[in-house]
Write a protein that holds these residues in place. Sequence first.
Motif, PDB file in Angstrom:
ATOM      1  N   ARG A 126      -5.917  -0.236 -11.310  1.00  0.00           N
ATOM      2  CA  ARG A 126      -5.772  -0.148  -9.858  1.00  0.00           C
ATOM      3  C   ARG A 126      -5.552  -1.549  -9.280  1.00  0.00           C
ATOM      4  O   ARG A 126      -6.316  -2.462  -9.565  1.00  0.00           O
ATOM      5  CB  ARG A 126      -7.034   0.492  -9.275  1.00  0.00           C
ATOM      6  CG  ARG A 126      -6.936   0.797  -7.820  1.00  0.00           C
ATOM      7  CD  ARG A 126      -8.095   1.671  -7.360  1.00  0.00           C
ATOM      8  NE  ARG A 126      -8.260   1.490  -5.934  1.00  0.00           N
ATOM      9  CZ  ARG A 126      -9.340   0.974  -5.359  1.00  0.00           C
ATOM     10  NH1 ARG A 126     -10.394   0.640  -6.088  1.00  0.00           N
ATOM     11  NH2 ARG A 126      -9.383   0.817  -4.059  1.00  0.00           N
ATOM     12  N   ASP A 151      -3.973   0.110  -3.078  1.00  0.00           N
ATOM     13  CA  ASP A 151      -3.484   1.462  -2.801  1.00  0.00           C
ATOM     14  C   ASP A 151      -2.073   1.691  -3.330  1.00  0.00           C
ATOM     15  O   ASP A 151      -1.350   2.547  -2.839  1.00  0.00           O
ATOM     16  CB  ASP A 151      -3.552   1.736  -1.289  1.00  0.00           C
ATOM     17  CG  ASP A 151      -4.988   1.646  -0.780  1.00  0.00           C
ATOM     18  OD1 ASP A 151      -5.878   2.205  -1.455  1.00  0.00           O
ATOM     19  OD2 ASP A 151      -5.224   0.993   0.238  1.00  0.00           O
ATOM     20  N   ALA A 191       0.856  -1.198   0.000  1.00  0.00           N
ATOM     21  CA  ALA A 191       0.000   0.000   0.000  1.00  0.00           C
ATOM     22  C   ALA A 191       0.887   1.241   0.000  1.00  0.00           C
ATOM     23  O   ALA A 191       1.892   1.301   0.714  1.00  0.00           O
ATOM     24  CB  ALA A 191      -0.909  -0.019   1.220  1.00  0.00           C
TER      25      ALA A 191
END
Lengths: 166, 421
Positions: B386, B393, B373
């Motif tokens: 994504r 993230d 992340a």
Amino acid sequence: MVVTGTVHLVGDHIDTDAIIPARFLVTTDPQELGKHCMEGLTPGWVQRVQRGDILVAGENFGCGSSREHAPLAILGAGIPVVLAKSFARIFYRNGFNMGLPLLELGEAVDTIADGHRLTVDVTQGVVENHSTGAQIHVQPVPAFMLEMLQAGGLVGYVRQRLGGGA
Amino acid sequence: MGQTLAEKILERHTDTAVDGPGQIVRCRISLALANDITAPLAIKSLRAMGVTRVFDPQRVVLVCDHFTPNKDIDSAEQVKTVREFARQMGIVHYYEGGDVGVEHALLPELGLVGPGDVVVGADSHTCTYGGLGAFATGLGSTDVAAAMALGETWFKVPATIRVDITGMVPPYVGAKDFILEVIGRIGVAGALYQALEFAGPVVEAMSVEGRMTMANMAIEAGAKAGLFAADSATLAYTEAHGRQGDSPIAPDADAQYARRLSIDATGMSPRVACPHLPENVRPVEEVAGIPVDQVVIGSCTNGRIEDLRAAAHVLRGQRVAKGVRLIILPASPKAYRQALDEGLLATFLDAGAVVGPPTCGPCLGGHMGILAAGERCIATTNRNFRGRMGSLDSEVYLASPAVAAASAVAGTIIHPAQVAA
């Protein structure tokens, strides 16, 4: 084929990594894949889905990889049909091959909101929105794809070909 | 009426005349391909179809490249399934271990694909072979299973978008930058259900490896295929890779196109696709200075010998910035060996890179370079969706080998001219 269910709305360009992230591609079992459906979009997404619910998407749904695990994950999550403004082409073929019908609604998707109740007639190309009272008419599924669906999907079609000769 | 490359090639493989876009044609295939993720599903479908033999054991290719070297027990089981199937069916072209390369880098090097072929693969980047003048496209596992059984599949003849590239190509600008520019202009659904056809003086002068880099990312614009005419350079390439009897193929001068696009290379700077879609394309100057944690050079897009040379050119005599992980994965055994012979691997190691085996690994967030992340990577791969390379993230930027290598040295995204000696 007619289905009634509650809408789960997603956006444009939902890619196959969002539908089923690659780390879950170590199985071919639809039930197992279904547990992780849309986990690349929102972790835990599938928990809001009831069997028979309808997925509605924006443009280019299913773009990205050719993984057939994507339609399998959707079916495994209990979703029997997907409506979208448009579909990515590999996903479009995969959907029908796996027995997941897909309807292209174009801009009419903008009249559908999350939580709406829809009845979808795949063969006739009619979507009835019980929440707004609107009826959407679209191109029905191409005859060619329907024939394949009627043969039991691509697996059934090839079985027929091999059994009865070309 | 003249024909596009797509129409011309499809017509060679079907018994009916190809009149134009929209027509559904049943085509004989030249080759069917699957990998360690998609083959297990194809095998399952073949069994459900009652298939006991493939249409031609010479023309079914199975490459275990995605999660290999097997990253866990489940992946090892999948590869075992594919291996046993290959043995059972007598499939000649089964690849794993030291024979494996990233499939779309491997097949052209083995001479398995040539101009005018129709290739279907259970992998979306099968479109790479358009760089050799083949009509090649990705399909799902069951579609490929049917093709393996019957030796044919169906297509809707696509309309074609013609892209002409002209002008003087500046240093550090090449195939990857051109294809990113196309995707940036037309968008990730810009060629949906259509074919892209690339031409013009820059394309004519482009290496065959560069053409494959461009064709590879046609799918990132939604295209069914990305096609190049097969010219003398193509024939020299296929002959050098063990093929004989290939002939040139070109679109007719009066072919009908749905749309035309032109790119002037003059004054162009390298392109970078920003998170989280390949269409978010910017000139490198506009994203310069963005810090990176990881750099990946490899994949079916940019893991060929030319790409490794371009990276080495930038890295020679340089060190990777402190705190940055540079992972270089030559995409085939041949590219790996050649990089060794040319001293490129020494350059990479001296610069502080990790050099790994040919694998798709990090490109799809499989293994060998997953992001935590908050981490950011610049990669020569093809997708920056994504979560593609790890955490939801994390971020992936897409660029050429030269830009990726330069960014590893600087620790931030940078134009290679500012780094190279």
